[in-house]
Structures are given as structure tokens and as C-alpha cells.
Scaffold this motif. Structure first.
Motif, PDB file in Angstrom:
ATOM      1  N   LYS A  89      -7.440  18.808   2.600  1.00 33.51           N
ATOM      2  CA  LYS A  89      -6.419  19.849   2.675  1.00 33.51           C
ATOM      3  C   LYS A  89      -5.119  19.406   2.001  1.00 33.51           C
ATOM      4  O   LYS A  89      -4.510  20.148   1.265  1.00 33.51           O
ATOM      5  N   THR A  90      -4.670  18.195   2.305  1.00 29.01           N
ATOM      6  CA  THR A  90      -3.424  17.703   1.723  1.00 29.01           C
ATOM      7  C   THR A  90      -3.592  16.232   1.383  1.00 29.01           C
ATOM      8  O   THR A  90      -4.389  15.532   1.973  1.00 29.01           O
ATOM      9  N   GLN A  91      -2.825  15.814   0.429  1.00 25.33           N
ATOM     10  CA  GLN A  91      -2.765  14.402   0.096  1.00 25.33           C
ATOM     11  C   GLN A  91      -1.286  14.043  -0.009  1.00 25.33           C
ATOM     12  O   GLN A  91      -0.516  14.772  -0.637  1.00 25.33           O
ATOM     13  N   PHE A  92      -0.899  12.921   0.571  1.00 31.17           N
ATOM     14  CA  PHE A  92       0.513  12.543   0.584  1.00 31.17           C
ATOM     15  C   PHE A  92       1.058  12.400  -0.831  1.00 31.17           C
ATOM     16  O   PHE A  92       2.231  12.717  -1.082  1.00 31.17           O
ATOM     17  N   THR A 114     -10.165  11.205   1.405  1.00 31.09           N
ATOM     18  CA  THR A 114      -9.265  10.501   0.491  1.00 31.09           C
ATOM     19  C   THR A 114      -9.333   8.992   0.683  1.00 31.09           C
ATOM     20  O   THR A 114      -8.932   8.245  -0.197  1.00 31.09           O
ATOM     21  N   MET A 115      -9.819   8.552   1.842  1.00 32.71           N
ATOM     22  CA  MET A 115      -9.963   7.119   2.080  1.00 32.71           C
ATOM     23  C   MET A 115     -11.217   6.890   2.896  1.00 32.71           C
ATOM     24  O   MET A 115     -11.361   7.432   3.987  1.00 32.71           O
ATOM     25  N   LEU A 116     -12.111   6.115   2.353  1.00 31.97           N
ATOM     26  CA  LEU A 116     -13.349   5.800   3.047  1.00 31.97           C
ATOM     27  C   LEU A 116     -13.235   4.392   3.612  1.00 31.97           C
ATOM     28  O   LEU A 116     -12.943   3.447   2.877  1.00 31.97           O
ATOM     29  N   LYS A 160       0.810  -1.216   0.000  1.00 36.25           N
ATOM     30  CA  LYS A 160       0.000   0.000   0.000  1.00 36.25           C
ATOM     31  C   LYS A 160       0.847   1.271   0.000  1.00 36.25           C
ATOM     32  O   LYS A 160       0.487   2.266  -0.613  1.00 36.25           O
ATOM     33  N   SER A 161       1.974   1.237   0.705  1.00 35.76           N
ATOM     34  CA  SER A 161       2.841   2.412   0.727  1.00 35.76           C
ATOM     35  C   SER A 161       3.423   2.674  -0.665  1.00 35.76           C
ATOM     36  O   SER A 161       3.407   3.805  -1.164  1.00 35.76           O
ATOM     37  N   ARG A 162       3.894   1.619  -1.334  1.00 32.59           N
ATOM     38  CA  ARG A 162       4.448   1.795  -2.677  1.00 32.59           C
ATOM     39  C   ARG A 162       3.358   2.231  -3.655  1.00 32.59           C
ATOM     40  O   ARG A 162       3.615   3.016  -4.568  1.00 32.59           O
ATOM     41  N   ASP A 163       2.136   1.728  -3.448  1.00 37.21           N
ATOM     42  CA  ASP A 163       1.025   2.111  -4.329  1.00 37.21           C
ATOM     43  C   ASP A 163       0.833   3.631  -4.341  1.00 37.21           C
ATOM     44  O   ASP A 163       0.539   4.222  -5.375  1.00 37.21           O
ATOM     45  N   GLU A 164       0.994   4.261  -3.174  1.00 38.93           N
ATOM     46  CA  GLU A 164       0.797   5.711  -3.118  1.00 38.93           C
ATOM     47  C   GLU A 164       1.878   6.442  -3.917  1.00 38.93           C
ATOM     48  O   GLU A 164       1.604   7.416  -4.608  1.00 38.93           O
ATOM     49  N   TRP A 165       3.118   5.948  -3.844  1.00 42.14           N
ATOM     50  CA  TRP A 165       4.197   6.535  -4.648  1.00 42.14           C
ATOM     51  C   TRP A 165       3.940   6.289  -6.137  1.00 42.14           C
ATOM     52  O   TRP A 165       4.168   7.180  -6.969  1.00 42.14           O
ATOM     53  N   HIS A 166       3.493   5.089  -6.455  1.00 40.72           N
ATOM     54  CA  HIS A 166       3.143   4.730  -7.830  1.00 40.72           C
ATOM     55  C   HIS A 166       2.100   5.705  -8.373  1.00 40.72           C
ATOM     56  O   HIS A 166       2.239   6.259  -9.471  1.00 40.72           O
ATOM     57  N   ASP A 167       1.051   5.945  -7.588  1.00 40.81           N
ATOM     58  CA  ASP A 167      -0.008   6.859  -8.011  1.00 40.81           C
ATOM     59  C   ASP A 167       0.498   8.287  -8.106  1.00 40.81           C
ATOM     60  O   ASP A 167       0.068   9.054  -8.976  1.00 40.81           O
ATOM     61  N   ALA A 168       1.435   8.655  -7.211  1.00 38.53           N
ATOM     62  CA  ALA A 168       2.011  10.002  -7.256  1.00 38.53           C
ATOM     63  C   ALA A 168       2.718  10.246  -8.586  1.00 38.53           C
ATOM     64  O   ALA A 168       2.561  11.307  -9.203  1.00 38.53           O
ATOM     65  N   ALA A 169       3.504   9.269  -9.028  1.00 32.86           N
ATOM     66  CA  ALA A 169       4.212   9.406 -10.308  1.00 32.86           C
ATOM     67  C   ALA A 169       3.215   9.567 -11.450  1.00 32.86           C
ATOM     68  O   ALA A 169       3.399  10.403 -12.340  1.00 32.86           O
ATOM     69  N   ILE A 170       2.132   8.793 -11.418  1.00 30.53           N
ATOM     70  CA  ILE A 170       1.128   8.868 -12.483  1.00 30.53           C
ATOM     71  C   ILE A 170       0.391  10.200 -12.456  1.00 30.53           C
ATOM     72  O   ILE A 170       0.259  10.872 -13.480  1.00 30.53           O
ATOM     73  N   LEU A 185     -11.896   2.127   0.516  1.00 29.35           N
ATOM     74  CA  LEU A 185     -11.741   2.612  -0.846  1.00 29.35           C
ATOM     75  C   LEU A 185     -10.879   3.866  -0.802  1.00 29.35           C
ATOM     76  O   LEU A 185     -11.175   4.800  -0.063  1.00 29.35           O
ATOM     77  N   GLU A 186      -9.785   3.856  -1.576  1.00 28.46           N
ATOM     78  CA  GLU A 186      -8.858   4.988  -1.590  1.00 28.46           C
ATOM     79  C   GLU A 186      -9.025   5.804  -2.867  1.00 28.46           C
ATOM     80  O   GLU A 186      -9.249   5.246  -3.934  1.00 28.46           O
ATOM     81  N   ARG A 187      -8.870   7.113  -2.704  1.00 30.32           N
ATOM     82  CA  ARG A 187      -8.839   7.963  -3.901  1.00 30.32           C
ATOM     83  C   ARG A 187      -7.763   9.024  -3.751  1.00 30.32           C
ATOM     84  O   ARG A 187      -7.535   9.574  -2.669  1.00 30.32           O
ATOM     85  N   ARG A 188      -7.128   9.282  -4.865  1.00 33.46           N
ATOM     86  CA  ARG A 188      -6.125  10.346  -4.935  1.00 33.46           C
ATOM     87  C   ARG A 188      -6.498  11.182  -6.148  1.00 33.46           C
ATOM     88  O   ARG A 188      -6.621  10.654  -7.250  1.00 33.46           O
TER      89      ARG A 188
END
Length: 200
Positions: free
Chosen positions: A171-174, A142-144, A71-81, A159-162
């Protein structure tokens, strides 16, 4: 009537189940594509599904089987996209939620992104969503995470959304911070960037 939006085979059973069920409620004016490749500073990534809306916004949907996802890597993955492409939002759905609560997940998506669904589809999803989901008051997050209680104990649908554009209470999203780290790094490999960040 044949479902022209459901076009198997897909890469996994949960992706197949998501596509089969979602396309029953789809807005016929969107473009629904599987295994879309996008290009970032960290190389190319494949997104399980892209839905391109009438206004040309692109929504990415990832179907996450627990055994394959960090899950942590997924957030970085989504950040790049999100940082390097024209994808507007990334949504992540757990495999167990696809298997056991997909109509509830789609109902939540219909609130977050109504353009993904036909009006008839949204109405049907509201009628068939579980009472637990219908009692949720706050969707601007951002996460329900919603607890379901049964004789087996408590199960949490999540369910996560970015998204690129923040809504009123977000206010902020990682991912936005992570993307700045990616952009400012001299490295071009996502795992190397993450490891460098974690060492600091």
C-alpha cells in the motif's frame, strides 16, 4: 566457457561474490553494470550494480556491509534515486546474506524480478534454494525476513526492495514519502534534509 558478464575488479569482496554468483544465472539479454553513477537533487550517488532489463527498466542492487551502512539513511538515499532518476527499483542485500545465503537471495530476486535471470537460471535456483526459503508463502512485501535456525541460534536473512510501481499488497512505501520531503526541501544535501526532517 568464460563468464563474459563477470568483470572484476569490484569495489569490495561482497560485491565481487555477488557479481560472480549472479552472473552464473543471468539473463543474457540484460545489461549488467557496476558502480553506476546517477544524479539527483541531492547530488550524485553511486549504485553498486545496475541491471537494465530488455524493457529498459533499470534495477539497482546495493550490497550492504554492516559496518558501512545506516539503514535509515539508506532509505532516504534510495528515495532520492527512485524519485529523481529512471531507476525503477532498489534492492538491498546484507553482506552476511551474500556470504552465507546468496543462492537463497538470488532465488527470492528471481521471484521478484524474473527478467534478471535466464529460465535455466531460475530453474537451477529453485532446485538449490534452501527448504526454509522454499517454504515462504508470501513474497509480495517490501522487506522479506526469513529466520534460519541452527545449533548457533537463530539467524535472519533479510532482503529489502523499494519499487516505483506498487504490487497488490504493497500500500505504501516510506521512500515515496521521503522523496516528497526531499523534493519540497530548500536544501540540496541529503544529510541536511534528513536532519531537518528529524527535528520536526
Amino acid at each position: 566457457m568464460k563468464n563474459i558478464y563477470y568483470n572484476p575488479p569490484y569495489d569490495s569482496p561482497i560485491e565481487d561474490e555477488f557479481a560472480l554468483t549472479y552472473t552464473k544465472y543471468i539473463n543474457e539479454n540484460v545489461d549488467f553494470r557496476a558502480q553506476e553513477i546517477v544524479y539527483t537533487k541531492c547530488g550524485q550517488f553511486r549504485i553498486d550494480f545496475i541491471v537494465e532489463l530488455e524493457d529498459k527498466r533499470k534495477i539497482g542492487i546495493e550490497c550492504d556491509g554492516e559496518e558501512f551502512h545506516d539503514k535509515s539513511r539508506d532509505e532516504w538515499h534510495d528515495a532520492a534515486i527512485l524519485g529523481d532518476t529512471d531507476v525503477y527499483g532498489m534492492y538491498r542485500i546484507n553482506g552476511a546474506d551474500i556470504q552465507y545465503h546468496l543462492e537463497d537471495v538470488l532465488y527470492i530476486l528471481s521471484i521478484w524480478e524474473p527478467q534478471l535471470f535466464s529460465e535455466r537460471g531460475r530453474n537451477i535456483l529453485k532446485r538449490i534454494a534452501s527448504e526454509v526459503i522454499l517454504k515462504v508463502k508470501e513474497f509480495d512485501t517490501t522487506m522479506l525476513v526469513v529466520p534460519f535456525t541452527s545449533e548457533r541460534g537463530v539467524y535472519y536473512l533479510s532482503l529489502e526492495r523499494r519499487i516505483k510501481q506498487y504490487t497488490k499488497h504493497i500500500k505504501t512505501q516510506f521512500w515515496a514519502y521521503a522523496y516528497q520531503v526531499i523534493k519540497n526541501s530548500n536544501l540540496n544535501d541529503l544529510d541536511a534534509i534528513i536532519n531537518e526532517y528529524r527535528k520536526k
